[in-house]
Design an enzyme around this catalytic site. Structure first.
Site, PDB file in Angstrom:
ATOM      1  CG  ASP A  29      -2.392   0.432   0.847  1.00 40.13           C
ATOM      2  OD1 ASP A  29      -2.519   1.709   0.445  1.00 40.13           O
ATOM      3  OD2 ASP A  29      -3.352  -0.291   1.147  1.00 40.13           O
ATOM      4  CG  ASP A  61       1.325   6.415  -5.627  1.00 42.58           C
ATOM      5  OD1 ASP A  61       0.637   5.705  -6.265  1.00 42.58           O
ATOM      6  OD2 ASP A  61       1.773   7.534  -5.773  1.00 42.58           O
ATOM      7  CB  VAL A  62      -0.552   1.258  -7.885  1.00 43.66           C
ATOM      8  CG1 VAL A  62      -0.536   0.186  -6.957  1.00 43.66           C
ATOM      9  CG2 VAL A  62      -1.954   2.220  -7.626  1.00 43.66           C
ATOM     10  CE1 TYR A  94     -14.026   3.218  -6.533  1.00 43.20           C
ATOM     11  CE2 TYR A  94     -16.202   2.617  -7.061  1.00 43.20           C
ATOM     12  CZ  TYR A  94     -15.096   2.396  -6.561  1.00 43.20           C
ATOM     13  OH  TYR A  94     -15.096   0.984  -5.887  1.00 43.20           O
ATOM     14  CE  LYS A 118     -12.832   0.431  -8.213  1.00 39.19           C
ATOM     15  NZ  LYS A 118     -11.437  -0.536  -7.971  1.00 39.19           N
ATOM     16  CB  THR A 161     -13.827  -1.122   3.339  1.00 36.73           C
ATOM     17  OG1 THR A 161     -14.576   0.317   2.726  1.00 36.73           O
ATOM     18  CG2 THR A 161     -14.116  -2.019   2.862  1.00 36.73           C
TER      19      THR A 161
END
Length: 266
Positions: free
Chosen positions: A38, A64-65, A157, A161, A192
């Protein structure tokens, strides 16, 4: 049930909390070696300590992706610690820019897509050689109900997705004969940190307790979520770990919805 994961090596991004953390816990319980990743090392270290894994079975490396160089460094550290990975669970993501379409500027779109679409793309590109190398691999993307049932106040978002869902399906056709199976899991309204923030914001806006904010959200915004509660992260993790296992040896290119019926169509 033996899932055939003993000795496998898994990388789980978004692993410091929520669905990613519970996925790591279940993978460890099935005998896999797990690398958590993460953005923040301190949070990862705390998450790893809570898992209390046997020595040599759990590692935690921040990355960091959205950063290609950071992912290359992550790959170097993973290779040094555990060799090649067999399993990649892509669970990292953000809610991103919210509001109606006319209220979101280019920066809102770009920042959301950078993390939620290009993040998975870059992560997959970096670790795909590992997943193709052993004749057995599993790649699972955490997507969302929003990919197929978009909501008008979070379109960046939703679009990201949907893109990841298309990515998963396309990859599932490219590498299946090499032994790499690619699938997606699409949860809805899980307990979450992301939905905690959403519900606290709603609670503040409405001037009601968080429990009432959740109840009104379910009634007004998620009327088809028939169980009338937030899902638990382990309920999603159970499906992810199944897809990582030998028990899912004929499952490829699928999208498993863990949403209590929230998506209104079949």
């Amino acid at each position: 049930m033996d899932l055939g994961l003993s000795g496998r090596v898994a990388l789980v991004t978004g692993g410091d909390s929520g669905i990613g953390w519970h996925t790591a816990r279940l993978l460890l319980s099935e005998g896999a070696t797990v690398v958590l990743s993460d953005r923040e090392q301190s949070q990862l270290d705390a998450a790893a300590a809570e898992l209390d894994a046997p020595a040599g079975r759990l590692f935690a490396f921040a990355a960091d992706v959205t950063d290609v160089e950071a992912l290359a460094e992550l790959h170097r550290r993973v290779a040094e610690a555990v060799g090649t990975i067999d399993i990649l669970v892509q669970s990292s993501g953000v809610t991103g820019a919210q509001g109606l379409f006319h209220e979101i500027d280019d920066e809102g779109w770009t920042s959301t897509l950078e993390t939620d679409l290009m993040g998975p793309v870059r992560l997959t590109r970096e670790f795909l050689p590992d997943l193709r190398s052993g004749g057995w691999g599993r790649l699972v993307y955490l997507v969302s109900e929003d990919a197929v049932q978009p909501y008008d106040d979070e379109l960046p978002y939703c679009s990201a997705k949907a893109g990841v869902l298309a990515l998963a399906k396309g990859l599932s056709r490219s590498y299946a004969l090499e032994g790499l199976l690619v699938n997606a899991v699409s949860p809805a309204f899980i307990r979450t940190p992301m939905t905690d923030v959403m519900m606290q914001k709603r609670s503040d806006q409405l001037g009601v307790p968080v429990d009432e904010a959740i109840e009104s959200f379910l009634d007004e915004e998620r009327p088809h979520l028939e169980l009338k509660r937030r899902g638990e992260p382990e309920e999603v993790a159970n499906v992810i770990v199944f897809l990582c296992s030998d028990r899912a040896s004929f499952v490829n290119g699928s999208n498993y919805r863990v949403d209590a019926g929230s998506v209104a169509t079949i």
